[in-house]
Design an enzyme around this catalytic site. Structure first.
Site, short mmCIF file in Angstrom:
data_model
loop_
_atom_site.label_atom_id
_atom_site.label_comp_id
_atom_site.label_asym_id
_atom_site.label_seq_id
_atom_site.Cartn_x
_atom_site.Cartn_y
_atom_site.Cartn_z
N LYS A 78 2.52 -14.04 18.99
CA LYS A 78 2.59 -14.83 20.22
C LYS A 78 3.39 -16.11 19.98
O LYS A 78 4.27 -16.48 20.75
CB LYS A 78 1.17 -15.15 20.67
CG LYS A 78 1.09 -15.89 21.97
CD LYS A 78 -0.37 -16.09 22.35
CE LYS A 78 -0.48 -17.25 23.34
NZ LYS A 78 -1.64 -18.06 23.11
N TYR A 87 -14.55 1.13 9.91
CA TYR A 87 -13.13 1.47 10.02
C TYR A 87 -12.81 1.90 11.47
O TYR A 87 -11.91 1.34 12.11
CB TYR A 87 -12.81 2.58 9.04
CG TYR A 87 -11.36 2.99 8.97
CD1 TYR A 87 -10.41 2.16 8.35
CD2 TYR A 87 -10.92 4.20 9.50
CE1 TYR A 87 -9.07 2.54 8.27
CE2 TYR A 87 -9.59 4.58 9.41
CZ TYR A 87 -8.67 3.76 8.80
OH TYR A 87 -7.34 4.14 8.71
N LYS A 100 -10.79 -0.45 14.05
CA LYS A 100 -9.47 -0.05 14.55
C LYS A 100 -9.48 0.05 16.08
O LYS A 100 -8.48 -0.24 16.73
CB LYS A 100 -9.07 1.30 13.95
CG LYS A 100 -8.73 1.22 12.46
CD LYS A 100 -7.34 0.63 12.23
CE LYS A 100 -6.91 0.72 10.78
NZ LYS A 100 -5.57 0.17 10.54
N GLY A 150 0.83 -1.21 0.00
CA GLY A 150 0.00 0.00 0.00
C GLY A 150 0.86 1.25 0.00
O GLY A 150 2.09 1.19 -0.14
P1 NAD Z 1 -3.52 1.71 1.61
O1 NAD Z 1 -4.92 1.38 1.27
O2 NAD Z 1 -2.65 2.30 0.56
O3 NAD Z 1 -2.76 0.42 2.18
C1 NAD Z 1 -3.39 -0.62 2.84
C2 NAD Z 1 -2.82 -1.91 2.31
O4 NAD Z 1 -3.43 -3.03 2.99
C3 NAD Z 1 -3.10 -2.11 0.83
O5 NAD Z 1 -1.92 -2.51 0.16
C4 NAD Z 1 -4.15 -3.22 0.78
O6 NAD Z 1 -4.11 -3.98 -0.41
C5 NAD Z 1 -3.77 -4.01 2.01
N1 NAD Z 1 -4.88 -4.81 2.55
C6 NAD Z 1 -6.16 -4.43 2.77
N2 NAD Z 1 -6.87 -5.44 3.29
C7 NAD Z 1 -6.01 -6.50 3.40
C8 NAD Z 1 -6.16 -7.84 3.84
N3 NAD Z 1 -7.33 -8.30 4.31
N4 NAD Z 1 -5.08 -8.65 3.81
C9 NAD Z 1 -3.88 -8.21 3.34
N5 NAD Z 1 -3.69 -6.94 2.89
C10 NAD Z 1 -4.75 -6.10 2.92
O7 NAD Z 1 -3.56 2.65 2.90
P2 NAD Z 1 -2.41 3.40 3.67
O8 NAD Z 1 -2.73 4.83 3.63
O9 NAD Z 1 -1.08 2.95 3.21
O10 NAD Z 1 -2.67 2.89 5.16
C11 NAD Z 1 -1.87 1.88 5.76
C12 NAD Z 1 -2.32 1.69 7.20
O11 NAD Z 1 -2.17 2.92 7.93
C13 NAD Z 1 -3.78 1.27 7.33
O12 NAD Z 1 -3.89 0.31 8.37
C14 NAD Z 1 -4.47 2.55 7.74
O13 NAD Z 1 -5.62 2.29 8.51
C15 NAD Z 1 -3.39 3.25 8.55
N6 NAD Z 1 -3.59 4.70 8.53
C16 NAD Z 1 -3.34 5.44 7.40
C17 NAD Z 1 -3.57 6.81 7.42
C18 NAD Z 1 -3.31 7.68 6.22
O14 NAD Z 1 -3.55 8.88 6.28
N7 NAD Z 1 -2.80 7.17 5.11
C19 NAD Z 1 -4.06 7.43 8.59
C20 NAD Z 1 -4.32 6.64 9.70
C21 NAD Z 1 -4.07 5.28 9.66
#
Ligand code: NAD
Ligand code: UDP
Length: 332
Positions: free
Chosen positions: A108, A148, A152, A15
């Site tokens: 774990k 979401y 979380k 991602g």
């Molecule tokens: P993104 O959507 O680009 O990346 C998420 C990745 O998780 C993707 O590559 C997707 O294919 C993968 N994914 C989704 N469901 C999956 C599953 N069931 N099994 C395996 N892979 C799976 O989003 P991001 O912005 O890179 O966010 C990454 C993490 O950071 C997330 O957990 C998100 O909640 C957290 N986050 C991001 C932000 C932000 O502003 N970008 C803010 C707060 C939290």
């Protein structure tokens, strides 16, 4: 004698944030196992890492158990943009909750340290501003964003219960809005939306009045914060806010992006999505104190490199401008 190399699992590693994290960990001499089901991430994001002798890419859905041997786990798997996580809300909750259970179970079994990519969304539409980690939040449990936000929140609960019950070494990062290269052009988040709209000369879509505030952290700062958190002593579990406290309204962001791109796009109003938080700003006193971390990239500079990325992409030089892979079909 040199210490053995850390074997690090990054879920969601293909991602936006995950791909930058994989890169940074390789630069720190780690062995990196990137696990992703390509729901919102793409192989293209890590194509430049494939072939690296310490990098491995595995297609896997974290809602199913995973058996690997690692020393550290960064659990990032979860769609992060509202349009993506609301497309299949049940899968979003499953990814957060079952994904956390599976990764905690793995941690774990192999006695790995595990870090959860939590979010400022655990504060919901916050009544305490800026948000401190001790604030319990103001979250709608049954709305469009709940899959979401509550997913979380439940993942955080699981992390702390595994810590108390099984003595697991956990780290919980509450990530605030992050932006930078490799955001998906169609993922609907405000920075990518406004830049792509401005570069294409399309209308800039402001939801609601545009008076809502956000704070934007460049992905390079965020990744440095995640790695710092993972390296803290065992007694530091978080949750710890990671974000850039520099705050502006969405209307101000639109004006800044218009000025930086030199675009003549008009600004148009759109309906405010349900439960859209009115304000958000991290209090990062804990991150400064416990991690010695604070962001270094001002928004103006970070926008320049993000705009350059999208300019290349839209002119066909950079990453392909295409929709992410469709959701995988779960086995019956
Ligand atoms: P993104 O959507 O680009 O990346 C998420 C990745 O998780 C993707 O590559 C997707 O294919 C993968 N994914 C989704 N469901 C999956 C599953 N069931 N099994 C395996 N892979 C799976 O989003 P991001 O912005 O890179 O966010 C990454 C993490 O950071 C997330 O957990 C998100 O909640 C957290 N986050 C991001 C932000 C932000 O502003 N970008 C803010 C707060 C939290
Ligand atoms: N937003 C907007 N126009 C867009 C996309 C988003 O005005 O084209 C607004 C959205 O309503 C929210 C803010 O920008 O108030 C940040 O939205 P984003 O989806 O990036 O993140 P989040 O709401 O999760 O903070």
């Amino acid at each position: 004698m040199a210490l053995p190399r850390a074997r690090v699992l990054v879920t969601g590693g293909a991602g936006f944030i995950g791909s930058h994290l994989c890169e940074a960990l390789l630069a720190e001499d780690c062995e990196v196992l990137c696990v992703d089901n390509f729901y919102t991430g793409t192989r293209h994001n890590v194509a430049h890492l494939v072939g690296h002798e310490r990098f491995e890419l595995l297609r896997h859905d974290v809602t199913f158990p995973l058996y690997v041997e690692v020393d550290q786990i960064y659990n990032l798997a979860c769609p992060a943009s509202p349009i993506h996580y609301q497309r299949d809300p049940v899968q979003t909750t499953k990814t957060s909750v079952h994904g956390a259970i599976n990764m905690l179970g793995l941690a774990k079994r192999v006695k790995a340290k595990i870090l959860q990519a939590s979010t400022s969304e655990v504060y919901g539409d916050p009544e305490v501003h800026p948000q401190v980690e001790s604030y319990w939040g103001h979250v709608n449990p049954i709305g469009a964003r709940s899959c979401y936000d509550e997913g979380k929140r439940c993942a955080e609960t699981l992390f702390f219960d595994y810590h108390r019950q099984h003595r697991l070494q956990i780290k919980v990062a509450r990530i605030f809005n992050t932006y930078g290269p490799r955001m998906h052009p169609d993922d609907g988040r405000v920075v990518s939306n406004f830049i792509v709209q401005a570069l294409r000369g399309e209308p800039i879509t402001i939801f609601g009045s545009g008076a809502q505030t956000r704070s934007f952290c460049h992905v390079s700062d965020l990744v440095a914060g995640l790695i710092r958190l993972m390296e803290t002593p065992a007694e530091i579990t978080g949750p710890v806010n990671l974000g850039n406290p520099e705050t502006l309204t969405i209307r101000e962001l639109a004006a800044l992006i218009l000025a930086k791109t030199g675009s003549r796009s008009e600004i148009v109003g759109r309906k405010l999505p349900e439960d859209d938080p009115r304000q958000r700003q991290p209090d990062i006193a804990l991150a400064r104190r416990a991690l010695g971390w604070s962001p270094t990239v001002p928004l103006a500079a970070g926008l320049d490199d993000t705009i350059a990325y999208f300019r290349n992409m839209l002119s066909g030089i950079g990453a392909p401008d295409r929709a992410p892979d469709p959701a995988p079909v779960s086995p019956a």
